[in-house]
Design a protein around this motif. Structure first.
Motif, PDB file in Angstrom:
ATOM      1  N   PRO A 160      49.804  37.801  40.731  1.00  0.00           N
ATOM      2  CA  PRO A 160      50.123  37.434  41.955  1.00  0.00           C
ATOM      3  C   PRO A 160      49.194  37.672  43.356  1.00  0.00           C
ATOM      4  N   VAL A 161      49.170  38.770  42.929  1.00  0.00           N
ATOM      5  CA  VAL A 161      48.520  39.321  44.176  1.00  0.00           C
ATOM      6  C   VAL A 161      46.441  38.330  44.101  1.00  0.00           C
ATOM      7  N   LEU A 162      46.396  39.314  42.630  1.00  0.00           N
ATOM      8  CA  LEU A 162      45.022  38.640  42.513  1.00  0.00           C
ATOM      9  C   LEU A 162      45.461  36.772  42.939  1.00  0.00           C
ATOM     10  N   ILE A 163      45.729  36.743  41.903  1.00  0.00           N
ATOM     11  CA  ILE A 163      46.125  34.453  42.514  1.00  0.00           C
ATOM     12  C   ILE A 163      46.018  34.133  43.757  1.00  0.00           C
ATOM     13  N   ARG A 169      39.348  33.620  48.265  1.00  0.00           N
ATOM     14  CA  ARG A 169      38.310  34.570  48.407  1.00  0.00           C
ATOM     15  C   ARG A 169      37.313  34.580  48.429  1.00  0.00           C
ATOM     16  N   TYR A 170      37.359  35.492  46.312  1.00  0.00           N
ATOM     17  CA  TYR A 170      36.189  35.423  45.754  1.00  0.00           C
ATOM     18  C   TYR A 170      36.141  35.479  44.546  1.00  0.00           C
ATOM     19  N   GLY A 171      37.181  34.338  44.290  1.00  0.00           N
ATOM     20  CA  GLY A 171      37.181  33.233  42.995  1.00  0.00           C
ATOM     21  C   GLY A 171      35.792  33.017  42.879  1.00  0.00           C
ATOM     22  N   GLN A 172      35.213  32.507  43.574  1.00  0.00           N
ATOM     23  CA  GLN A 172      33.805  31.553  43.447  1.00  0.00           C
ATOM     24  C   GLN A 172      32.629  32.653  43.033  1.00  0.00           C
ATOM     25  N   THR A 173      33.320  33.617  43.705  1.00  0.00           N
ATOM     26  CA  THR A 173      31.577  34.469  43.741  1.00  0.00           C
ATOM     27  C   THR A 173      32.176  35.853  42.878  1.00  0.00           C
ATOM     28  N   HIS A 174      32.964  36.740  42.184  1.00  0.00           N
ATOM     29  CA  HIS A 174      33.444  36.933  41.429  1.00  0.00           C
ATOM     30  C   HIS A 174      34.376  37.197  40.723  1.00  0.00           C
ATOM     31  N   MET A 175      33.310  37.529  39.344  1.00  0.00           N
ATOM     32  CA  MET A 175      34.479  36.400  38.665  1.00  0.00           C
ATOM     33  C   MET A 175      34.829  37.338  37.662  1.00  0.00           C
ATOM     34  N   ILE A 176      35.327  39.161  38.756  1.00  0.00           N
ATOM     35  CA  ILE A 176      36.437  39.959  37.742  1.00  0.00           C
ATOM     36  C   ILE A 176      37.118  39.685  38.451  1.00  0.00           C
ATOM     37  N   VAL A 177      38.055  38.622  38.781  1.00  0.00           N
ATOM     38  CA  VAL A 177      38.888  38.694  39.852  1.00  0.00           C
ATOM     39  C   VAL A 177      39.803  37.395  38.612  1.00  0.00           C
ATOM     40  N   TYR A 178      39.224  36.579  37.587  1.00  0.00           N
ATOM     41  CA  TYR A 178      39.512  35.713  37.192  1.00  0.00           C
ATOM     42  C   TYR A 178      39.807  37.153  35.828  1.00  0.00           C
ATOM     43  N   ILE A 179      39.206  37.344  35.781  1.00  0.00           N
ATOM     44  CA  ILE A 179      39.025  38.966  34.154  1.00  0.00           C
ATOM     45  C   ILE A 179      40.079  39.428  34.655  1.00  0.00           C
ATOM     46  N   GLY A 180      40.419  39.622  35.610  1.00  0.00           N
ATOM     47  CA  GLY A 180      41.828  40.397  35.835  1.00  0.00           C
ATOM     48  C   GLY A 180      43.210  40.128  35.837  1.00  0.00           C
ATOM     49  N   ILE A 181      43.275  39.150  36.222  1.00  0.00           N
ATOM     50  CA  ILE A 181      44.153  38.157  35.941  1.00  0.00           C
ATOM     51  C   ILE A 181      44.240  37.847  34.343  1.00  0.00           C
ATOM     52  N   LYS A 235      38.037  28.430  34.696  1.00  0.00           N
ATOM     53  CA  LYS A 235      36.944  28.459  35.362  1.00  0.00           C
ATOM     54  C   LYS A 235      35.911  29.680  35.678  1.00  0.00           C
ATOM     55  N   ASP A 236      36.352  30.790  34.728  1.00  0.00           N
ATOM     56  CA  ASP A 236      35.728  32.078  34.741  1.00  0.00           C
ATOM     57  C   ASP A 236      34.598  31.176  33.557  1.00  0.00           C
ATOM     58  N   TRP A 237      34.600  30.763  32.536  1.00  0.00           N
ATOM     59  CA  TRP A 237      33.738  30.700  31.732  1.00  0.00           C
ATOM     60  C   TRP A 237      32.761  29.223  32.943  1.00  0.00           C
ATOM     61  N   ASP A 238      33.086  28.409  33.106  1.00  0.00           N
ATOM     62  CA  ASP A 238      32.217  27.579  34.370  1.00  0.00           C
ATOM     63  C   ASP A 238      31.345  27.442  34.308  1.00  0.00           C
ATOM     64  N   ASN A 239      31.202  28.803  35.143  1.00  0.00           N
ATOM     65  CA  ASN A 239      30.170  29.273  35.868  1.00  0.00           C
ATOM     66  C   ASN A 239      28.777  30.454  34.507  1.00  0.00           C
ATOM     67  N   GLN A 240      29.136  30.805  33.531  1.00  0.00           N
ATOM     68  CA  GLN A 240      27.840  30.722  32.567  1.00  0.00           C
ATOM     69  C   GLN A 240      27.853  30.179  31.767  1.00  0.00           C
ATOM     70  N   SER A 241      26.705  30.683  31.222  1.00  0.00           N
ATOM     71  CA  SER A 241      26.150  30.196  30.129  1.00  0.00           C
ATOM     72  C   SER A 241      26.754  30.850  28.402  1.00  0.00           C
ATOM     73  N   GLY A 242      27.024  30.125  27.109  1.00  0.00           N
ATOM     74  CA  GLY A 242      27.788  30.672  26.467  1.00  0.00           C
ATOM     75  C   GLY A 242      27.228  32.335  26.122  1.00  0.00           C
ATOM     76  N   SER A 243      25.881  32.505  26.084  1.00  0.00           N
ATOM     77  CA  SER A 243      24.890  33.843  25.812  1.00  0.00           C
ATOM     78  C   SER A 243      25.048  34.954  26.224  1.00  0.00           C
ATOM     79  N   GLN A 244      25.683  34.560  28.142  1.00  0.00           N
ATOM     80  CA  GLN A 244      26.914  35.330  28.751  1.00  0.00           C
ATOM     81  C   GLN A 244      27.715  35.650  28.745  1.00  0.00           C
ATOM     82  N   ILE A 245      28.713  34.799  28.173  1.00  0.00           N
ATOM     83  CA  ILE A 245      29.495  35.465  28.028  1.00  0.00           C
ATOM     84  C   ILE A 245      30.104  36.270  26.377  1.00  0.00           C
TER      85      ILE A 245
END
Length: 274
Positions: A160-163, A169-181, A235-245
């Motif tokens: 819940p703290v991450l969400i 604050r950081y979801g748009q710039t730091h994908m680690i937030v989504y990965i952490g959840i 939300k995480d995958w939307d900003n990355q290519s299949g290669s990056q994922i």
């Protein structure tokens, strides 16, 4: 090394089938997200226009089929065998990204995929036999041990703290937030999936487990965890290519394989310095 049990072999085959479908779903869903983002608000910006995109639904259905196979695999084989085989989905994702998304996987991605394959095979060859479970109540007893309860409470406090604090604050710039959840909830999802898988296996064999409230608790918990993870993975995958994922997942699994190999080989030989 002893021969694998028939249950382990069944779990192995189901896990491999799961990897094929789940690996394919990543790319199909990615195509759907890209098409939806071109005509509406992107998922990474909080939009849900992808729900109207047939490609996204095709990917979602493919993922569901894969997860069902993965679900069944946990009922037959230990988690230490099933979970690492998920790395094989990375290879399928990389291949399909090339053909469907017209992306090129660079050399580090190729190396990562090879290491994932080697690590997965190594773990499979050393997979232990699973203890025989006679009732879902036994899983409940294990899940209510003090150590696991403390861990679950920590996870359920952090998510819940991450969400509510870090995603805005950081979801748009730091994908680690989504990965952490997704990672934190995923660690609990594995336990829930294992419990429900065993409940279904025992029920089909004639021992109805759905008369116990524990089975329904695990079922509701798994559904909740899966829906939450799917939302933030989109939300995480939307900003990355299949290669990056594929490359990022390869790197993560490579680290896990390295840790496993170090642990597995540290006691071999017996002549090293203490």
């Amino acid at each position: 090394m002893g021969r694998m049990s028939s249950d382990n072999i069944t779990g192995l085959l189901l896990a491999m089938l799961s990897s094929i479908f789940i690996g394919s779903s990543f790319i199909v869903k990615k195509k759907g997200l890209k098409k939806a983002g071109a005509t509406g608000t992107r998922a990474g910006s909080g939009g849900h226009s992808y729900l109207l995109e047939p490609w996204w639904w095709a990917g979602m259905i493919t993922m569901i089929v894969g997860e069902v196979a993965n679900f069944a695999a946990y009922a037959y084989a230990p988690a230490i065998l099933v979970t690492p085989l998920g790395a094989l989905s990375i290879i399928f994702s990389a291949v399909l990204a090339h053909f469907i998304l017209k992306e090129t996987l660079h050399i580090f991605g190729v190396v990562g995929c090879v290491l994932c394959l080697v690590g997965s095979v190594t773990i499979v060859l050393h997979a232990p036999k699973e203890r025989k479970i006679e009732s879902v109540k036994e899983v409940w007893e294990l899940a209510t041990q003090p150590g696991f309860i403390v861990y679950a409470c920590i996870v359920l406090a952090l998510v819940p703290v991450l969400i509510f604090r870090y995603v805005p604050r950081y979801g748009q710039t730091h994908m680690i937030v989504y990965i952490g959840i997704c990672s934190l909830m995923g660690s609990l999802t594995v336990m829930g999936v294992k419990a429900v898988g065993i409940a279904l296996k025992l029920t089909f064999s004639g021992l109805n487990q759905f008369t116990y409230f524990q089975t329904w608790f695990f079922t509701v918990f798994v559904v909740f965890c899966c829906l939450l993870q799917v939302n933030y993975l989109n939300k995480d995958w939307d900003n990355q290519s299949g290669s990056q994922i594929s490359t990022e997942l390869s790197g993560f699994v490579t680290i896990l394989c390295g840790v496993f190999l170090l642990h597995k080989t540290k006691d071999m030989g017996g002549t090293g310095a203490s």
